[in-house]
Design a protein around this motif. Structure first.
Motif, mmCIF file in Angstrom:
data_model
loop_
_atom_site.group_PDB
_atom_site.id
_atom_site.type_symbol
_atom_site.label_atom_id
_atom_site.label_comp_id
_atom_site.label_asym_id
_atom_site.label_seq_id
_atom_site.Cartn_x
_atom_site.Cartn_y
_atom_site.Cartn_z
ATOM 1 N N ARG A 132 44.824 37.126 39.067
ATOM 2 C CA ARG A 132 45.270 36.729 40.388
ATOM 3 C C ARG A 132 45.220 37.815 41.344
ATOM 4 O O ARG A 132 45.790 38.835 41.099
ATOM 5 C CB ARG A 132 46.757 36.119 40.385
ATOM 6 N N ASN A 156 42.647 34.991 25.716
ATOM 7 C CA ASN A 156 42.422 33.856 26.580
ATOM 8 C C ASN A 156 43.860 33.515 26.924
ATOM 9 O O ASN A 156 44.971 33.524 26.088
ATOM 10 C CB ASN A 156 41.606 32.606 25.478
ATOM 11 N N THR A 186 48.370 25.021 28.782
ATOM 12 C CA THR A 186 48.680 26.551 28.586
ATOM 13 C C THR A 186 47.320 27.060 28.018
ATOM 14 O O THR A 186 47.199 28.329 27.961
ATOM 15 C CB THR A 186 49.805 26.440 27.362
ATOM 16 N N GLY A 195 40.335 40.724 34.943
ATOM 17 C CA GLY A 195 40.961 40.248 33.489
ATOM 18 C C GLY A 195 40.656 41.381 32.643
ATOM 19 O O GLY A 195 41.161 40.902 31.357
ATOM 20 N N ARG A 242 42.062 30.253 30.983
ATOM 21 C CA ARG A 242 42.533 31.315 31.814
ATOM 22 C C ARG A 242 42.388 30.578 33.288
ATOM 23 O O ARG A 242 41.221 30.184 33.587
ATOM 24 C CB ARG A 242 41.629 32.574 31.737
ATOM 25 N N ARG A 243 43.250 30.966 33.942
ATOM 26 C CA ARG A 243 43.259 30.634 35.572
ATOM 27 C C ARG A 243 43.003 32.101 36.323
ATOM 28 O O ARG A 243 43.693 32.924 36.214
ATOM 29 C CB ARG A 243 44.542 30.329 36.059
ATOM 30 N N VAL A 244 41.769 32.056 37.146
ATOM 31 C CA VAL A 244 41.305 32.845 37.765
ATOM 32 C C VAL A 244 41.618 32.607 39.321
ATOM 33 O O VAL A 244 40.969 31.584 39.710
ATOM 34 C CB VAL A 244 39.989 33.434 37.500
ATOM 35 N N ARG A 245 42.511 33.196 40.165
ATOM 36 C CA ARG A 245 42.865 32.935 41.313
ATOM 37 C C ARG A 245 42.648 33.882 42.217
ATOM 38 O O ARG A 245 43.127 35.084 42.125
ATOM 39 C CB ARG A 245 44.118 32.331 41.675
ATOM 40 N N GLY A 282 37.353 37.278 35.748
ATOM 41 C CA GLY A 282 38.343 36.844 34.666
ATOM 42 C C GLY A 282 37.778 37.574 33.532
ATOM 43 O O GLY A 282 38.404 37.506 32.594
ATOM 44 N N ASP A 303 45.173 34.742 29.626
ATOM 45 C CA ASP A 303 45.832 35.441 30.525
ATOM 46 C C ASP A 303 45.351 35.345 31.921
ATOM 47 O O ASP A 303 44.276 35.173 32.137
ATOM 48 C CB ASP A 303 45.557 37.043 30.305
ATOM 49 N N ASP A 304 46.277 34.873 32.860
ATOM 50 C CA ASP A 304 45.865 34.833 34.335
ATOM 51 C C ASP A 304 45.568 35.775 35.065
ATOM 52 O O ASP A 304 46.106 36.823 34.782
ATOM 53 C CB ASP A 304 47.159 34.082 35.038
#
Length: 143
Positions: free
Chosen positions: A120, A115, A70, A129, A73-76, A85, A117-118
């Motif tokens: 996308r 920190n 968890t 972000g 951060r995922r940046v897609r 991000g 928050d995704d």
């Protein structure tokens, strides 16, 4: 948040064990005497309470330290998309974009992105972000 993988297995294990314990205590109360059932229920309640305390302390420390899946951060970005991000200041992002004029100084008062928050951006989309200030975003844009 969806429960997946090992967490889903533990949810089912907990549900089955709880159901079997409940059935066992009911059978003990019906077939045995109430004193024995009451003592068994007291011991079971104490054990379950301690297990719940242990799980809550572990969850507390995992979430505060940012560990596990968890944290972070995922940046897609999809095909042709742009995903950033953090904050964007004085930038030109995208095909044929231009940043003209004097450079912009970043706003130091802007809060840092949280920190976890995704970010996308789907196909041909743009996502940031954080704050976007004085920037050219997208194909052929100019600042």
């Amino acid at each position: 948040m969806a429960v997946t993988g090992a967490a889903r297995v533990w949810v089912w294990v907990t549900a089955v064990v709880t159901g079997l314990s409940t059935i066992g205590l009911i059978l003990l109360a019906v077939l045995g005497n109430l004193d024995t059932a009451g003592q068994a229920a007291s011991v079971t309640g104490a054990v379950v309470g301690l297990a719940a305390l242990l799980v809550s302390v572990i969850a507390l420390f995992r979430s505060s330290s940012g560990g596990g899946s968890t944290g972070g951060r995922r940046v897609r970005a999809g095909r042709g998309a742009i995903a950033v991000g953090g904050n964007i200041t004085g930038s030109a992002v995208g095909k044929s974009s231009k940043a003209t004029g004097p450079p912009t100084t970043p706003d130091t008062a802007a809060p840092a992105p949280r920190n976890g928050d995704d970010v996308r951006a789907r196909r041909d989309g743009i996502a940031a972000g954080g704050d976007v200030t004085d920037s050219a975003l997208g194909e052929g844009s100019e600042r």
